[in-house]
Design an enzyme around this catalytic site. Structure first.
Site, PDB file in Angstrom:
ATOM      1  N   SER A  47      31.513  64.034  93.047  1.00  0.00           N
ATOM      2  CA  SER A  47      32.280  64.721  94.084  1.00  0.00           C
ATOM      3  C   SER A  47      31.413  65.412  95.131  1.00  0.00           C
ATOM      4  O   SER A  47      31.939  66.110  96.003  1.00  0.00           O
ATOM      5  CB  SER A  47      33.202  65.753  93.429  1.00  0.00           C
ATOM      6  N   HIS A  91      29.317  69.946  85.394  1.00  0.00           N
ATOM      7  CA  HIS A  91      30.637  69.317  85.539  1.00  0.00           C
ATOM      8  C   HIS A  91      31.662  69.930  84.569  1.00  0.00           C
ATOM      9  O   HIS A  91      32.751  69.397  84.410  1.00  0.00           O
ATOM     10  CB  HIS A  91      30.547  67.821  85.214  1.00  0.00           C
ATOM     11  N   PHE A 212      22.824  62.891 105.036  1.00  0.00           N
ATOM     12  CA  PHE A 212      22.743  61.745 104.135  1.00  0.00           C
ATOM     13  C   PHE A 212      21.440  60.975 104.357  1.00  0.00           C
ATOM     14  O   PHE A 212      20.730  60.639 103.406  1.00  0.00           O
ATOM     15  CB  PHE A 212      23.960  60.842 104.354  1.00  0.00           C
TER      16      PHE A 212
HETATM   17  N1  LIG Z   1      23.971  64.356 102.242  1.00  0.00           N
HETATM   18  C1  LIG Z   1      25.001  63.659 101.799  1.00  0.00           C
HETATM   19  N2  LIG Z   1      25.997  63.298 102.647  1.00  0.00           N
HETATM   20  C2  LIG Z   1      27.044  62.576 102.200  1.00  0.00           C
HETATM   21  N3  LIG Z   1      27.208  62.156 100.918  1.00  0.00           N
HETATM   22  C3  LIG Z   1      26.237  62.491 100.053  1.00  0.00           C
HETATM   23  C4  LIG Z   1      25.110  63.253 100.440  1.00  0.00           C
HETATM   24  N4  LIG Z   1      24.325  63.420  99.343  1.00  0.00           N
HETATM   25  C5  LIG Z   1      24.948  62.791  98.322  1.00  0.00           C
HETATM   26  N5  LIG Z   1      26.092  62.237  98.741  1.00  0.00           N
HETATM   27  C6  LIG Z   1      27.012  61.365  97.993  1.00  0.00           C
HETATM   28  O1  LIG Z   1      27.599  61.970  96.854  1.00  0.00           O
HETATM   29  C7  LIG Z   1      27.900  60.928  95.903  1.00  0.00           C
HETATM   30  C8  LIG Z   1      27.315  61.298  94.546  1.00  0.00           C
HETATM   31  O2  LIG Z   1      28.102  62.323  94.018  1.00  0.00           O
HETATM   32  P1  LIG Z   1      27.479  63.380  93.008  1.00  0.00           P
HETATM   33  O3  LIG Z   1      26.228  63.914  93.559  1.00  0.00           O
HETATM   34  O4  LIG Z   1      28.565  64.352  92.684  1.00  0.00           O
HETATM   35  O5  LIG Z   1      27.179  62.476  91.739  1.00  0.00           O
HETATM   36  S1  LIG Z   1      26.830  63.025  90.271  1.00  0.00           S
HETATM   37  O6  LIG Z   1      28.078  63.491  89.669  1.00  0.00           O
HETATM   38  O7  LIG Z   1      25.827  64.070  90.378  1.00  0.00           O
HETATM   39  O8  LIG Z   1      26.311  61.841  89.548  1.00  0.00           O
HETATM   40  C9  LIG Z   1      27.277  59.649  96.430  1.00  0.00           C
HETATM   41  O9  LIG Z   1      28.335  58.968  97.104  1.00  0.00           O
HETATM   42  P2  LIG Z   1      28.284  57.405  97.448  1.00  0.00           P
HETATM   43  O10 LIG Z   1      27.046  57.206  98.265  1.00  0.00           O
HETATM   44  O11 LIG Z   1      29.533  57.194  98.249  1.00  0.00           O
HETATM   45  O12 LIG Z   1      28.244  56.647  96.151  1.00  0.00           O
HETATM   46  C10 LIG Z   1      26.242  60.201  97.384  1.00  0.00           C
HETATM   47  O13 LIG Z   1      25.852  59.323  98.369  1.00  0.00           O
END
Ligand SMILES: Nc1ncnc2c1ncn2[C@@H]1O[C@H](COP(=O)(O)OS(=O)(=O)O)[C@@H](OP(=O)(O)O)[C@H]1O
Length: 283
Positions: A47, A91, A212
């Site tokens: 999330s 979590h 990202f």
């Molecule tokens: N800076 C930034 N901007 C936008 N999105 C980002 C960013 N950093 C992490 N993410 C996205 O968050 C997704 C991973 O979620 P989590 O970090 O909660 O994963 S986990 O539960 O710790 O395994 C994962 O999503 P998806 O790329 O869509 O798979 C990450 O890319």
């Protein structure tokens, strides 16, 4: 404790990933010492955990001149055993966190994201990372997700119970999609909650480093050391940060799957006051 016989272990009604689970630590979690200046990031998996960890690390980095290292730690209860740091990430559902967190001095930041995207990227993740996870189809994975038979248990229960018990905690809710839309504003809100003031230059630097694109090439943020320890086949499946977009579920779910998901969402989340953003184009 229930042994599910698969890659999951159910402890007090909540599914943990079996690999590396420290059951003794969990048994004593209720007594884990909480200090007034502790800050907990709480998420359902997928999330926005890593992103908010990065943000907090950066915000505190400016204050202490040293970036926290806890981004590299993983399960069993992610990051919770990271003393002497006062930044934690987990979590856990509300009923399993250390009881000291209810002192309302320590702070909780709860990050949530629309559950269709959560489900779809969890599906990708389950293929890429979780070595013992069966190679399910998205159809099969959606059923597991909707039944809560995944690490993190039922998404609906997680967010609802944290929200329903919010008055027991000093808690700030933040939506992944809001962070995507306006990161500066989200960071300002977090700073206000934490009682921190960043000057414009520092705020700029924090936001820039938490984009990202930047995080994708940051070895600490992108779990590179963990990725490198994976068998080569898994490494080929790509980095931890995949797309980071809103509405990717549309590329994965069929019309029928979407309708079924909606129906269950409407029942489970009836009267739930927080809103969700399902697709960036639909605003
Ligand atoms: N800076 C930034 N901007 C936008 N999105 C980002 C960013 N950093 C992490 N993410 C996205 O968050 C997704 C991973 O979620 P989590 O970090 O909660 O994963 S986990 O539960 O710790 O395994 C994962 O999503 P998806 O790329 O869509 O798979 C990450 O890319």
């Amino acid at each position: 404790m229930e042994d599910t016989g698969r890659h999951l272990l159910k402890f007090k009604g909540y599914y943990f990933k079996r690999v590396g689970l420290d059951v003794d630590f969990l048994e004593n979690l209720d007594d884990f010492e909480i200090r007034d200046d502790d800050v907990f990031i709480i998420t359902y998996p997928k999330s926005g955990t890593i992103w908010s960890q990065q943000l907090l690390s950066l915000i505190y980095f400016e204050e202490h001149g040293k970036r926290t290292e806890n981004l590299e730690t993983v399960d069993p209860v992610p990051f919770l055993d990271a003393r002497p740091s006062h930044l934690f990430s987990t979590h856990l559902p509300h009923y399993l966190v250390p009881r000291g967190l209810k002192n309302k001095k320590a702070k909780v930041i709860y990050i949530y994201r629309n559950p269709k995207d959560v489900m779809c990227l969890y599906f990708h993740f389950s293929h890429k990372w979780a070595e013992n996870e069966a190679k399910t189809t998205i159809e099969e994975f959606m059923e597991l997700f909707l039944e809560g038979k995944v690490t993190g248990s039922l998404w609906f229960d997680h967010i609802k119970s944290w929200y329903e018990h919010r008055s027991h905690f000093n808690i700030h809710f933040m939506m992944y999609e809001d962070m995507k839309k306006d990161l500066i504003n989200s960071v300002l809100k977090v700073c206000r909650f934490l009682g921190k003031e960043l000057n414009e230059e520092v705020l700029d630097a924090v936001v820039r480093q938490a984009t990202f694109q930047n995080m994708k090439y940051d070895p600490l943020a992108n779990y590179e050391s963990i990725l490198n320890s994976q068998p080569e086949g898994k490494r080929k499946e790509g980095p931890f940060l995949r797309k980071g977009t809103i509405g990717d579920w549309k590329n994965h779910m069929t019309v029928e799957q979407n309708e079924r998901f909606d129906k269950i969402f409407q029942i489970k989340m009836k009267d739930f006051p927080l809103e969700f953003i399902w697709d960036i184009n639909e605003e």
